[in-house]
Write a protein that holds these residues in place. Structure first.
Motif: not given
Length: 239
Positions: A98-127
Motif C-alpha cells: 500500500s505504501a509503494a502504491h502511494c509512492v508510485r501514484t503521488n510521487l513517481d508518476a508526477p516526476i515521470a509526467l513532468c519529465t516526459r511531457l516537458l518537450p511538449l510544454l517547451r514547444a508552446q509560447d506559454e506553459a
C-alpha cells in the motif's frame, strides 16, 4: 497564464479536486483532457466535453497511456493532481505494498509526467506545470506517514524544477490544499473545504501567475511555519 484556447491535462480529473479544476479550466476557455481509473466517471466527463484518458498512474502502463494520449498535441498546462492515500501501518510489513502504491501514484508518476511531457510544454509560447501537494508537505501528521512523505517529496521536487526552468517558458506552480471534502477524506471528521472552493483558488493562482498557491487554512499553516517550523510540526503531527 491565459487559459482560453490552451490545452490542459489534469490527472485524476474525473473526481474530487481534479474534476473541479477541470470544470473551471473548461469554463475559462481551456480545452481539457482528464485522466482517471473509473470508466463510469470518465464517460461522465466525456459527456461534458472533456477529452479522457484511462490509466492507473501507479503503473508504468498507466503513465505510458497518458503520455501517448497527448503525444504530438499542443499541451500548455499539466496539472499533476492524481493522488491516493495509504493503509501503511508501521510494524506491519504486509502494508508495504500500500505504501509503494502511494509512492508510485503521488510521487513517481508526477516526476515521470513532468519529465516526459516537458518537450511538449517547451514547444508552446506559454506553459505551466501545476503539482498539487498538500499542507501536509509543510508539516506531517503521524497518521499519514507515507502520504505526507510523498507530498513533501513532490514539494521538494517542484521547488527544484522551478529553479531549473526559471529561464524557460514553463512556469512551475505548487498548489497546497488543506483537508478537502472528497472521497479520499470520506469518514474523516473535522472541517473540510469544498472541492469547488479549493479548485477555484488553484485556478486563480494559475491565471495570476503565482508560483505557490496556499489554499484555505494552509495560509495560516505557512504563516506559523515561517515563524516557528517546530511549532507547525507540533500542531500538525497529531492532526
Amino acid at each position: 497564464m491565459k487559459l482560453r484556447g490552451k490545452l490542459a491535462l489534469v490527472t485524476g480529473g474525473s473526481d474530487g479536486i481534479g474534476r473541479e479544476i477541470a470544470l473551471q479550466l473548461q469554463a475559462a476557455g481551456a480545452d481539457v483532457i482528464v485522466t482517471g481509473r473509473a470508466p463510469d466517471k470518465l464517460r461522465a466527463m466525456a459527456a461534458l466535453g472533456f477529452g479522457t484518458i484511462a490509466g492507473d498512474l501507479s503503473t508504468a502502463d498507466g503513465v505510458d497511456a497518458v503520455v501517448q494520449g497527448v503525444a504530438d498535441r499542443p499541451l500548455a498546462l499539466l496539472v499533476n493532481n492524481a493522488g491516493v492515500g495509504s493503509d501503511y501501518d508501521l510494524g506491519r510489513p504486509e502494508t508495504l505494498e500500500s505504501a509503494a502504491h502511494c509512492v508510485r501514484t503521488n510521487l513517481d508518476a508526477p516526476i515521470a509526467l513532468c519529465t516526459r511531457l516537458l518537450p511538449l510544454l517547451r514547444a508552446q509560447d506559454e506553459a505551466a506545470i501545476v503539482n498539487v501537494t498538500s499542507g501536509l508537505a509543510i508539516a506531517p501528521r503521524a497518521g499519514g506517514a507515507i502520504y505526507c512523505a510523498t507530498k513533501a517529496g513532490l514539494r521538494s521536487y517542484t521547488q527544484a524544477i522551478r529553479h531549473l526552468l526559471k529561464d524557460s517558458n514553463v512556469r512551475v506552480i505548487e498548489a497546497l490544499p488543506p483537508v478537502v471534502d472528497t472521497n479520499m477524506t470520506a469518514g474523516r471528521g473535522g472541517k473540510k473545504m469544498s472541492a469547488h472552493a479549493c479548485a477555484a483558488e488553484i485556478v486563480h493562482g494559475i491565471r495570476t501567475g503565482k508560483s505557490e498557491v496556499n489554499v484555505g487554512m494552509v495560509k495560516m499553516l505557512q504563516l506559523v511555519h515561517s515563524i516557528s517550523p517546530a511549532l507547525a510540526r507540533r500542531i500538525m503531527i497529531r492532526f
